[in-house]
Design a protein around this motif. Structure first.
Motif, PDB file in Angstrom:
ATOM      1  N   LEU A 168     -13.000   2.877   4.350  1.00  0.00           N
ATOM      2  CA  LEU A 168     -13.624   4.113   4.843  1.00  0.00           C
ATOM      3  C   LEU A 168     -13.665   4.172   6.368  1.00  0.00           C
ATOM      4  O   LEU A 168     -13.541   5.241   6.969  1.00  0.00           O
ATOM      5  CB  LEU A 168     -15.043   4.265   4.283  1.00  0.00           C
ATOM      6  CG  LEU A 168     -15.163   4.448   2.760  1.00  0.00           C
ATOM      7  CD1 LEU A 168     -16.626   4.629   2.380  1.00  0.00           C
ATOM      8  CD2 LEU A 168     -14.339   5.635   2.271  1.00  0.00           C
ATOM      9  N   GLY A 169     -13.839   3.035   7.014  1.00  0.00           N
ATOM     10  CA  GLY A 169     -13.928   3.007   8.473  1.00  0.00           C
ATOM     11  C   GLY A 169     -12.547   2.913   9.103  1.00  0.00           C
ATOM     12  O   GLY A 169     -12.046   1.837   9.361  1.00  0.00           O
ATOM     13  N   LEU A 170     -11.950   4.059   9.334  1.00  0.00           N
ATOM     14  CA  LEU A 170     -10.599   4.090   9.896  1.00  0.00           C
ATOM     15  C   LEU A 170     -10.655   4.634  11.320  1.00  0.00           C
ATOM     16  O   LEU A 170     -11.577   5.372  11.666  1.00  0.00           O
ATOM     17  CB  LEU A 170      -9.694   4.975   9.025  1.00  0.00           C
ATOM     18  CG  LEU A 170      -9.468   4.457   7.603  1.00  0.00           C
ATOM     19  CD1 LEU A 170      -8.854   5.535   6.724  1.00  0.00           C
ATOM     20  CD2 LEU A 170      -8.581   3.214   7.610  1.00  0.00           C
ATOM     21  N   ILE A 228      -4.754   1.610   2.660  1.00  0.00           N
ATOM     22  CA  ILE A 228      -5.076   2.271   3.934  1.00  0.00           C
ATOM     23  C   ILE A 228      -6.241   1.507   4.538  1.00  0.00           C
ATOM     24  O   ILE A 228      -7.375   1.571   4.052  1.00  0.00           O
ATOM     25  CB  ILE A 228      -5.435   3.766   3.729  1.00  0.00           C
ATOM     26  CG1 ILE A 228      -4.356   4.464   2.893  1.00  0.00           C
ATOM     27  CG2 ILE A 228      -5.600   4.457   5.087  1.00  0.00           C
ATOM     28  CD1 ILE A 228      -4.677   5.906   2.528  1.00  0.00           C
ATOM     29  N   GLU A 229      -5.936   0.764   5.559  1.00  0.00           N
ATOM     30  CA  GLU A 229      -6.900  -0.193   6.121  1.00  0.00           C
ATOM     31  C   GLU A 229      -6.445  -0.536   7.529  1.00  0.00           C
ATOM     32  O   GLU A 229      -5.274  -0.848   7.738  1.00  0.00           O
ATOM     33  CB  GLU A 229      -6.916  -1.419   5.199  1.00  0.00           C
ATOM     34  CG  GLU A 229      -7.469  -2.685   5.766  1.00  0.00           C
ATOM     35  CD  GLU A 229      -8.966  -2.637   5.979  1.00  0.00           C
ATOM     36  OE1 GLU A 229      -9.383  -2.394   7.143  1.00  0.00           O
ATOM     37  OE2 GLU A 229      -9.719  -2.824   5.007  1.00  0.00           O
ATOM     38  N   ASP A 230      -7.358  -0.438   8.501  1.00  0.00           N
ATOM     39  CA  ASP A 230      -6.949  -0.693   9.885  1.00  0.00           C
ATOM     40  C   ASP A 230      -6.976  -2.167  10.276  1.00  0.00           C
ATOM     41  O   ASP A 230      -6.429  -2.539  11.305  1.00  0.00           O
ATOM     42  CB  ASP A 230      -7.800   0.136  10.858  1.00  0.00           C
ATOM     43  CG  ASP A 230      -9.277  -0.145  10.715  1.00  0.00           C
ATOM     44  OD1 ASP A 230      -9.720  -0.365   9.570  1.00  0.00           O
ATOM     45  OD2 ASP A 230      -9.983  -0.153  11.722  1.00  0.00           O
ATOM     46  N   GLU A 231      -7.609  -3.002   9.450  1.00  0.00           N
ATOM     47  CA  GLU A 231      -7.594  -4.426   9.783  1.00  0.00           C
ATOM     48  C   GLU A 231      -6.366  -5.060   9.152  1.00  0.00           C
ATOM     49  O   GLU A 231      -6.286  -5.236   7.935  1.00  0.00           O
ATOM     50  CB  GLU A 231      -8.869  -5.096   9.283  1.00  0.00           C
ATOM     51  CG  GLU A 231     -10.070  -4.737  10.135  1.00  0.00           C
ATOM     52  CD  GLU A 231     -11.359  -5.293   9.555  1.00  0.00           C
ATOM     53  OE1 GLU A 231     -11.482  -6.526   9.480  1.00  0.00           O
ATOM     54  OE2 GLU A 231     -12.208  -4.485   9.163  1.00  0.00           O
ATOM     55  N   LYS A 232      -5.412  -5.387  10.039  1.00  0.00           N
ATOM     56  CA  LYS A 232      -4.110  -5.841   9.551  1.00  0.00           C
ATOM     57  C   LYS A 232      -4.162  -7.124   8.740  1.00  0.00           C
ATOM     58  O   LYS A 232      -3.395  -7.295   7.799  1.00  0.00           O
ATOM     59  CB  LYS A 232      -3.133  -5.979  10.723  1.00  0.00           C
ATOM     60  CG  LYS A 232      -2.903  -4.619  11.364  1.00  0.00           C
ATOM     61  CD  LYS A 232      -1.753  -4.579  12.319  1.00  0.00           C
ATOM     62  CE  LYS A 232      -1.650  -3.147  12.860  1.00  0.00           C
ATOM     63  NZ  LYS A 232      -0.644  -2.959  13.879  1.00  0.00           N
TER      64      LYS A 232
HETATM   65 CA    CA Z   1     -12.003  -0.545   8.919  1.00  0.00          CA
END
Ligand code: CA
Length: 224
Positions: free
Chosen positions: A56-58, A10-14
């Motif tokens: 953690l930063g999503l 789970i990570e927003d940086e692809k």
């Molecule tokens: Ca992030």
């Protein structure tokens, strides 16, 4: 046919997801990425992965809240991967139910070995070995607990704590010893974190909660 272990990232940086996916695939894991907290939670619910890697930063939900939500329905090992390196951030994540914490940027080899370590710790050692005492019964393989035959829902840490107590019946255990054994990493948090977990565990065990005895100024002892 061998069953590949599944990892949900789970990570927003692809680009980080792709990097982790490739690395894990090379080590024979099946990796699936989710780019938001919500997507990640539903991914965990539907795939029942063996490990979760969580940033953690999503964009939608903070990672700490993702941990809390996941812990309501799953005891899957969670390895946090975050740029947040503050001690209080680590403590918050671990207290919420994370199993390990890796600060970004991290090396590939370290990530893979942490994934392996978390799997080793969290997988049951033996099969079919049920621990029981005084009407409490704990099945490490199915990860279930019953009290007088009634199912009790425990969080990941409560389960680990009860396992430790059942394995060490009649032995006085200091808070430090419990931290080292149950939390299983260099934990610099307040040892009183254990008191909080014991309190919750006792109340979930009902009458049987009194088997966990407080040893004043030292720790606890499980005795029927
Ligand atoms: Ca992030």
């Amino acid at each position: 046919m061998s069953h590949k272990l599944t990892v949900v990232i789970i990570e927003d940086e692809k680009n980080i997801c792709t990097f982790i996916e490739t690395t894990l695939a090379n080590h024979d894991y099946k990796a699936v990425s989710a780019y938001t907290g919500k997507e990640g939670i539903s991914c965990i619910a539907s795939l029942c992965p063996d490990v979760v890697l969580l940033d953690l930063g999503l964009p939608d939900i903070d990672g700490i809240d993702v941990i809390r939500s996941v812990r309501e329905f799953s005891s899957v090992p969670i390895l946090v991967i975050s740029a947040r390196s503050e001690e209080n951030e680590k403590v918050a994540a671990l207290d919420a139910g994370a199993d390990d914490y890796l600060v970004k940027p991290f090396g590939v080899m370290e990530m893979v070995s942490r994934v392996k370590a978390v799997l080793r710790r969290c997988r049951p050692q033996e099969t079919g070995h049920v621990l029981s005492a005084g009407g409490i019964s704990l099945d490490p393989e199915r990860r279930t607990v019953t009290v007088e035959g009634q199912r009790v829902q425990l969080t990941y840490k409560e389960f680990e704590l009860l396992t430790y107590f059942l394995e060490n019946q009649g032995i006085a255990l200091s808070r430090e010893k419990i931290l080292n054994s149950v939390w299983n990493y260099d934990y610099f948090g307040d040892a009183r974190t254990i008191d909080t977990h014991v309190k919750k565990l006792r109340s979930k065990l009902g009458d049987k909660g009194e088997y966990i005895k407080t040893i004043w100024g030292m720790g606890y002892k499980f005795e029927v």
